[in-house]
Design a protein around this motif. Structure first.
Motif, short mmCIF file in Angstrom:
data_model
loop_
_atom_site.label_atom_id
_atom_site.label_comp_id
_atom_site.label_asym_id
_atom_site.label_seq_id
_atom_site.Cartn_x
_atom_site.Cartn_y
_atom_site.Cartn_z
N GLY A 37 -18.09 -3.87 -5.10
CA GLY A 37 -18.76 -4.90 -5.87
C GLY A 37 -17.83 -5.67 -6.77
O GLY A 37 -18.23 -6.70 -7.35
N ASP A 38 -16.59 -5.20 -6.92
CA ASP A 38 -15.62 -5.92 -7.74
C ASP A 38 -14.81 -6.89 -6.88
O ASP A 38 -14.93 -6.91 -5.66
CB ASP A 38 -14.68 -4.93 -8.44
CG ASP A 38 -15.40 -4.12 -9.52
OD1 ASP A 38 -16.19 -4.72 -10.26
OD2 ASP A 38 -15.17 -2.90 -9.59
N SER A 39 -13.98 -7.67 -7.55
CA SER A 39 -13.19 -8.68 -6.84
C SER A 39 -11.92 -8.06 -6.26
O SER A 39 -10.79 -8.50 -6.56
CB SER A 39 -12.84 -9.82 -7.80
OG SER A 39 -14.01 -10.45 -8.26
N LEU A 40 -12.10 -7.06 -5.42
CA LEU A 40 -10.98 -6.39 -4.77
C LEU A 40 -11.09 -6.59 -3.27
O LEU A 40 -12.15 -6.32 -2.68
CB LEU A 40 -10.98 -4.90 -5.10
CG LEU A 40 -9.94 -4.04 -4.36
CD1 LEU A 40 -8.52 -4.42 -4.81
CD2 LEU A 40 -10.18 -2.55 -4.60
N VAL A 41 -10.00 -7.03 -2.66
CA VAL A 41 -9.93 -7.20 -1.20
C VAL A 41 -8.89 -6.23 -0.66
O VAL A 41 -7.78 -6.17 -1.17
CB VAL A 41 -9.56 -8.65 -0.81
CG1 VAL A 41 -9.48 -8.79 0.70
CG2 VAL A 41 -10.58 -9.62 -1.38
N TYR A 42 -9.27 -5.51 0.38
CA TYR A 42 -8.41 -4.48 0.98
C TYR A 42 -8.00 -4.96 2.36
O TYR A 42 -8.84 -5.16 3.24
CB TYR A 42 -9.21 -3.18 1.03
CG TYR A 42 -8.50 -1.95 1.54
CD1 TYR A 42 -7.12 -1.85 1.62
CD2 TYR A 42 -9.26 -0.84 1.94
CE1 TYR A 42 -6.52 -0.69 2.07
CE2 TYR A 42 -8.67 0.32 2.39
CZ TYR A 42 -7.30 0.39 2.46
OH TYR A 42 -6.70 1.54 2.91
N LEU A 43 -6.68 -5.19 2.55
CA LEU A 43 -6.16 -5.74 3.80
C LEU A 43 -5.12 -4.80 4.40
O LEU A 43 -4.40 -4.10 3.69
CB LEU A 43 -5.48 -7.10 3.54
CG LEU A 43 -6.29 -8.18 2.84
CD1 LEU A 43 -5.41 -9.41 2.61
CD2 LEU A 43 -7.52 -8.55 3.64
N GLY A 44 -5.02 -4.83 5.72
CA GLY A 44 -4.00 -4.07 6.42
C GLY A 44 -3.38 -4.88 7.54
O GLY A 44 -4.08 -5.31 8.46
N ILE A 45 -2.07 -5.13 7.46
CA ILE A 45 -1.38 -5.88 8.51
C ILE A 45 -0.84 -4.89 9.54
O ILE A 45 0.02 -4.06 9.23
CB ILE A 45 -0.22 -6.72 7.93
CG1 ILE A 45 -0.75 -7.74 6.93
CG2 ILE A 45 0.55 -7.41 9.05
CD1 ILE A 45 0.35 -8.56 6.24
N ASN A 46 -1.34 -4.98 10.78
CA ASN A 46 -0.80 -4.16 11.87
C ASN A 46 0.55 -4.75 12.28
O ASN A 46 0.62 -5.88 12.77
CB ASN A 46 -1.75 -4.12 13.06
CG ASN A 46 -1.13 -3.42 14.25
OD1 ASN A 46 -0.32 -2.51 14.10
ND2 ASN A 46 -1.50 -3.86 15.46
N ALA A 47 1.61 -3.98 12.11
CA ALA A 47 2.96 -4.49 12.38
C ALA A 47 3.46 -4.16 13.77
O ALA A 47 4.60 -4.48 14.10
CB ALA A 47 3.93 -3.93 11.34
N LEU A 48 2.63 -3.54 14.61
CA LEU A 48 3.06 -3.17 15.96
C LEU A 48 2.05 -3.71 16.97
O LEU A 48 1.08 -3.04 17.33
CB LEU A 48 3.17 -1.64 16.06
CG LEU A 48 4.09 -1.08 17.15
CD1 LEU A 48 5.52 -1.58 16.96
CD2 LEU A 48 4.07 0.43 17.14
#
Length: 504
Positions: free
Chosen positions: A417-428
């Protein structure tokens, strides 16, 4: 303690398989077809010896591993030789070694033909593990262990499959496993892993002392690693024991540094006892801990205490503020507040000091625009302005990434509910096929983005995984080079809270 190393050691000791397929083999030799002449020659070699794995591998590489005609040919061969298990094993193993998501159907056909083949169940288990199918992983590795009960790696894999279940049952199974394989490195690794998972220092000490007794460090590498932890526990609680253990471990390399640290801490305690604080402070400066250490903040806090006793409260405060700005913990903040009050600083002023230090060290994050796996659209960092971003560099086969994700998720869930974005860059990119199954089967909430190691190297300065960043609402990197495990959830919580302007 350096969090990066903590997790690195965890993965070294706890990797389920110590896989047959090296990282270098995860990128296939060829995706597209070779020349007609090369393909014909490779095809003829398979026809001449249908049981030759080498011939099959050459043909598969020649055809190209994403070539649908390749799969059609193997269906033809399997129909022509319905009882020949080597055909589905050959293509299944090549895809397995390349860490691509295609081997399952072929390996299941091989398992149907040879249900007692432990190696086939083993490959199926790791394939299921890549897609985070924990139910299938447990089933397949259990069949591998049953087919070959003498294989310690299969037994270890089955043990690890039980870890997400009942904790008491898992711990009993670890002790049973350690007793069963008393002469094997895996037994030491099982106990070491259990010790690492303990967040209580006393329980960790007890397990590492048990490990030392059952698996002597002169014979077992996992015990050597455990002794670094045990020595550093002693440095915090009993420097005399730390000195004895460091001497027993040989006193060379990092052990020389630990020995010197123990000797110095003993001398510092004696000087403190005699209220010779300036001398104690000078002596403490001699401590040169190894880069890999697990002493938490003991030296920093000891130094701050000695600075206070010499009348230099401001230096005590400054040293704690510098550490907290980079790697916040409750222990450091409590000491920071204590010394801040002595200087007449209220909590708001302490927070302002920390924010200033972080602002000075901040660097702009690269304004990425990357494709997503869940839609046909791309995601721009500019669209996330005003939000805090937790960004991790990962790939599906990355063991330390997978060890870290549950800990990230537990903390991220606090901020729903907070202004947090969780991202993951797949490097392979070669493991793209595992991304969506992994996300579906784990339930992790990060948005998977398409990338490569070339991209992360160019724009984030990293060419390994996992690598983690926390980016503030204005697009600046505030925290980097951190790792999270069961012992330091609070550190990530403090980092995120500070950027959301919720507490410190």
């Amino acid at each position: 303690m350096t969090n990066a190393v903590r997790l690195a050691l965890l993965v070294i000791s706890l990797c389920v398989f110590c896989s047959e397929r090296p990282v270098s083999a995860q990128t296939p030799t060829r995706m597209g077809p070779a020349s007609d002449e090369v393909i014909k020659k490779a095809f003829a070699a398979v026809q001449a010896d249908i049981n030759s794995f080498k011939a099959h591998r050459s043909y598969i590489y020649a055809m190209g591993m994403k070539n649908p005609h390749l799969w059609e040919q193997y269906e033809t061969w399997m129909k022509a030789y319905p009882d020949n298990v080597n055909i589905p094993i050959a293509i299944g193993k090549v895809y397995y070694m390349a860490a691509m998501p295609q081997p399952k159907d072929f390996l299941l056909k091989a398992a149907a033909l040879a249900p007692d083949s432990a190696s086939v169940w083993y490959m199926l288990a790791e394939d299921a593990n890549m897609a985070a199918r924990n139910d299938l992983f447990q089933e397949y590795i259990g069949k591998a262990a049953t087919a070959d009960p003498s294989n310690v790696n299969y037994a270890f894999g089955y043990l690890k499959s039980l870890e997400p279940g009942n904790r008491d049952h898992y711990e009993r199974m670890v002790f049973d496993f350690a007793n069963r394989f008393r002469t094997d490195e895996r037994g030491a690794q099982a106990l070491f892993g259990l010790g690492l998972q303990k967040t209580d220092l006393e329980k960790q000490r007890q397990l590492f002392e048990m490990l030392r007794e059952l698996y002597p460090p002169e014979k077992f590498g996992a015990t050597v690693l455990a002794m670094t932890h045990l020595t550093d526990i002693y440095l915090q609680t009993n420097p005399e024991k730390a000195l004895l253990l460091a001497e027993e471990m040989g006193g060379e390399g990092d052990w020389k540094n630990r020995k010197q640290a123990a000797e110095t801490l003993i001398a510092v305690e004696n000087l403190e006892r005699d209220q010779k604080y300036p001398e104690a402070l000078t002596k403490l400066e001699e401590v040169k801990l190894p880069r890999v250490n697990f002493t938490n903040d003991i030296i920093l806090l000891k130094k701050a205490s000695l600075l206070e006793n010499t009348g230099n409260v401001e230096s005590a405060y400054d040293s704690l503020a510098a550490r907290f700005a980079k790697l916040p913990t409750d222990a450091v903040f409590q000491a920071l507040q204590f010394y801040g009050k002595k200087m007449g600083k209220e909590k708001d002023q302490v927070d302002q000091d920390i924010q200033l230090l972080r602002a000075k060290a901040a660097t702009p994050a690269y304004p990425f625009e990357l494709g997503t796996y869940t839609t046909s659209d791309s995601l721009k960092m500019d669209a996330l302005k005003g939000k805090v971003i937790l960004l991790t560099i990962w790939f599906p086969g990355c063991a330390p990434c997978r060890e870290e994700f549950p800990h990230f998720q537990q903390v991220v869930d606090i901020f729903k509910g907070d202004s947090l974005v969780y991202l993951g860059i797949n490097a392979l990119p070669s493991q793209d096929g595992f991304v969506l199954p992994f996300m579906k089967n784990t339930g992790y909430s990060f948005i998977p983005l398409r990338g490569s190691f070339a991209y992360t190297q160019q724009h984030f300065g990293v060419n390994g995984a996992p690598e983690n960043f926390l980016i503030d609402k204005n697009g600046n990197i505030i925290f980097k080079n951190f790792r999270i495990d069961s012992s330091n959830h609070r550190t990530l919580e403090l980092m995120i809270s500070s950027l959301l302007e919720k507490g410190r």
